[in-house]
Design a protein around this motif. Structure first.
Motif, PDB file in Angstrom:
ATOM      1  N   ASN A   1      23.286  22.748  19.606  1.00 22.94           N
ATOM      2  CA  ASN A   1      22.062  22.024  19.274  1.00 22.94           C
ATOM      3  C   ASN A   1      21.115  22.876  18.437  1.00 22.94           C
ATOM      4  OD1 ASN A   1      22.876  19.712  20.646  1.00 22.94           O
ATOM      5  ND2 ASN A   1      21.965  20.386  22.574  1.00 22.94           N
ATOM      6  N   ASP A   2      21.049  24.173  18.752  1.00 19.90           N
ATOM      7  CA  ASP A   2      20.223  25.073  17.954  1.00 19.90           C
ATOM      8  C   ASP A   2      20.764  25.176  16.533  1.00 19.90           C
ATOM      9  OD1 ASP A   2      18.346  25.688  19.854  1.00 19.90           O
ATOM     10  OD2 ASP A   2      19.321  27.518  20.529  1.00 19.90           O
TER      11      ASP A   2
ATOM     12  N   TRP B   1      19.824  22.054  14.716  1.00 20.24           N
ATOM     13  CA  TRP B   1      18.373  22.033  14.487  1.00 20.24           C
ATOM     14  C   TRP B   1      18.004  22.928  13.306  1.00 20.24           C
ATOM     15  CZ3 TRP B   1      14.931  26.228  16.385  1.00 20.24           C
ATOM     16  CH2 TRP B   1      13.567  25.945  16.218  1.00 20.24           C
TER      17      TRP B   1
ATOM     18  N   HIS C   1      16.754  21.720   9.143  1.00 17.59           N
ATOM     19  CA  HIS C   1      15.551  22.133   8.425  1.00 17.59           C
ATOM     20  C   HIS C   1      15.888  22.917   7.157  1.00 17.59           C
ATOM     21  CE1 HIS C   1      12.730  20.506  11.239  1.00 17.59           C
ATOM     22  NE2 HIS C   1      13.237  21.192  12.249  1.00 17.59           N
TER      23      HIS C   1
ATOM     24  N   LYS D   1       6.257  27.060  20.571  1.00 18.17           N
ATOM     25  CA  LYS D   1       7.416  26.274  20.980  1.00 18.17           C
ATOM     26  C   LYS D   1       8.149  25.831  19.725  1.00 18.17           C
ATOM     27  CE  LYS D   1       5.215  24.560  25.204  1.00 18.17           C
ATOM     28  NZ  LYS D   1       4.744  23.355  25.951  1.00 18.17           N
ATOM     29  N   ASP D   2       9.412  25.467  19.880  1.00 17.69           N
ATOM     30  CA  ASP D   2      10.233  25.126  18.719  1.00 17.69           C
ATOM     31  C   ASP D   2       9.606  24.054  17.839  1.00 17.69           C
ATOM     32  OD1 ASP D   2      12.102  26.959  19.557  1.00 17.69           O
ATOM     33  OD2 ASP D   2      13.530  25.479  20.318  1.00 17.69           O
ATOM     34  N   ASP D   3       9.078  23.013  18.462  1.00 18.19           N
ATOM     35  CA  ASP D   3       8.570  21.888  17.669  1.00 18.19           C
ATOM     36  C   ASP D   3       7.226  22.183  17.001  1.00 18.19           C
ATOM     37  OD1 ASP D   3       6.925  21.834  19.883  1.00 18.19           O
ATOM     38  OD2 ASP D   3       7.434  19.799  20.499  1.00 18.19           O
ATOM     39  N   GLN D   4       6.676  23.362  17.233  1.00 15.03           N
ATOM     40  CA  GLN D   4       5.414  23.738  16.599  1.00 15.03           C
ATOM     41  C   GLN D   4       5.622  24.526  15.302  1.00 15.03           C
ATOM     42  OE1 GLN D   4       3.819  25.881  20.037  1.00 15.03           O
ATOM     43  NE2 GLN D   4       2.267  24.269  20.294  1.00 15.03           N
TER      44      GLN D   4
ATOM     45  N   GLN E   1      13.928  30.636  15.775  1.00 16.87           N
ATOM     46  CA  GLN E   1      12.620  30.185  15.292  1.00 16.87           C
ATOM     47  C   GLN E   1      12.289  30.812  13.936  1.00 16.87           C
ATOM     48  OE1 GLN E   1      10.063  31.290  18.560  1.00 16.87           O
ATOM     49  NE2 GLN E   1      10.163  29.247  19.463  1.00 16.87           N
TER      50      GLN E   1
ATOM     51  N   VAL F   1      13.874  28.795  11.184  1.00 11.47           N
ATOM     52  CA  VAL F   1      13.141  27.549  10.958  1.00 11.47           C
ATOM     53  C   VAL F   1      11.797  27.850  10.289  1.00 11.47           C
ATOM     54  CG1 VAL F   1      12.075  25.553  12.083  1.00 11.47           C
ATOM     55  CG2 VAL F   1      14.343  26.327  12.791  1.00 11.47           C
TER      56      VAL F   1
END
Length: 202
Positions: free
Chosen positions: A27-28, A31, A35, A103-106, A174, A177
């Motif tokens: 999943n990572d 993800w 991006h 956090k990841d989504d930030q 992170q 990303v």
């Protein structure tokens, strides 16, 4: 007995040479690749068909042109990838897990937010060092492809590798990303240049 010692030593050396953490989670990987791919394609879409006059246009003397944004991305992406490989080479640092600042989504919204302007460091100021915009873009895309190839094929435990950026600590997943978000930030800046009322038609 001696015959057993040599194979045992080889087995131990092999074991310790492997990453002692878990492999990159599926999943990572998806993800991160999402991006990296989306931001690269957004940039290529924005740049497609632009003339030299459009690439070099500046809304005002203090602004960067689209071409200068491309060069800045080439310079910074190279540095970020070097930072990534350094963090992987330093090995797992599980004690830093509680030091993460986002956090990841930030990550993507934070770096892509154009309402917060940041002056870049002198080494990353555009100066034409790659040559033409075409040559600069080729260098940037090569760096991005190298990074994407790494993510697609690595078994490194990126969640257990860390880097310290100006705003704090991120894990290696992170960080990648963040690299994608940094490209998106400057693609948005390119679009702002194109929206200027005096932007050349061709």
């Amino acid at each position: 007995m001696k015959k057993l010692i040599f194979p045992l030593v080889i087995l131990l050396l092999f074991s310790f040479s492997k990453d002692s953490g878990t492999n990159l989670d599926k999943n990572d990987r998806e993800w991160i690749m999402k991006h990296l791919t989306e931001t690269r394609e957004h940039m290529k879409q924005v740049l497609d068909g632009l003339s030299d006059e459009q690439l070099d246009y500046k809304p005002d003397p203090t602004s960067w042109s689209i071409a200068e944004n491309v060069e800045h991305l080439a310079l910074t992406e190279k540095m970020f990838v070097e930072t990534l490989h350094k963090s992987v080479a330093e090995g797992p640092k599980p004690e830093l897990k509680d030091s993460l600042v986002f956090k990841d989504d930030q990550i993507m919204p934070m770096i892509a937010d154009r309402s917060q302007k940041v002056k870049t460091a002198e080494p990353f100021e555009p100066s034409g060092q790659y040559g033409s915009t075409e040559e600069t873009l080729a260098a940037l895309l090569a760096i991005r492809q190298e990074l994407m190839d790494y993510v697609e094929n690595t078994d490194d435990d990126l969640r257990n590798r860390y880097a310290t950026l100006p705003f704090g600590t991120v894990d290696a997943a992170q960080l990648i990303v963040f690299i994608a978000g940094h490209m998106e930030r400057h693609v948005l800046q390119m679009e702002e240049v194109m929206e200027d009322e005096d932007f050349p038609e061709m």
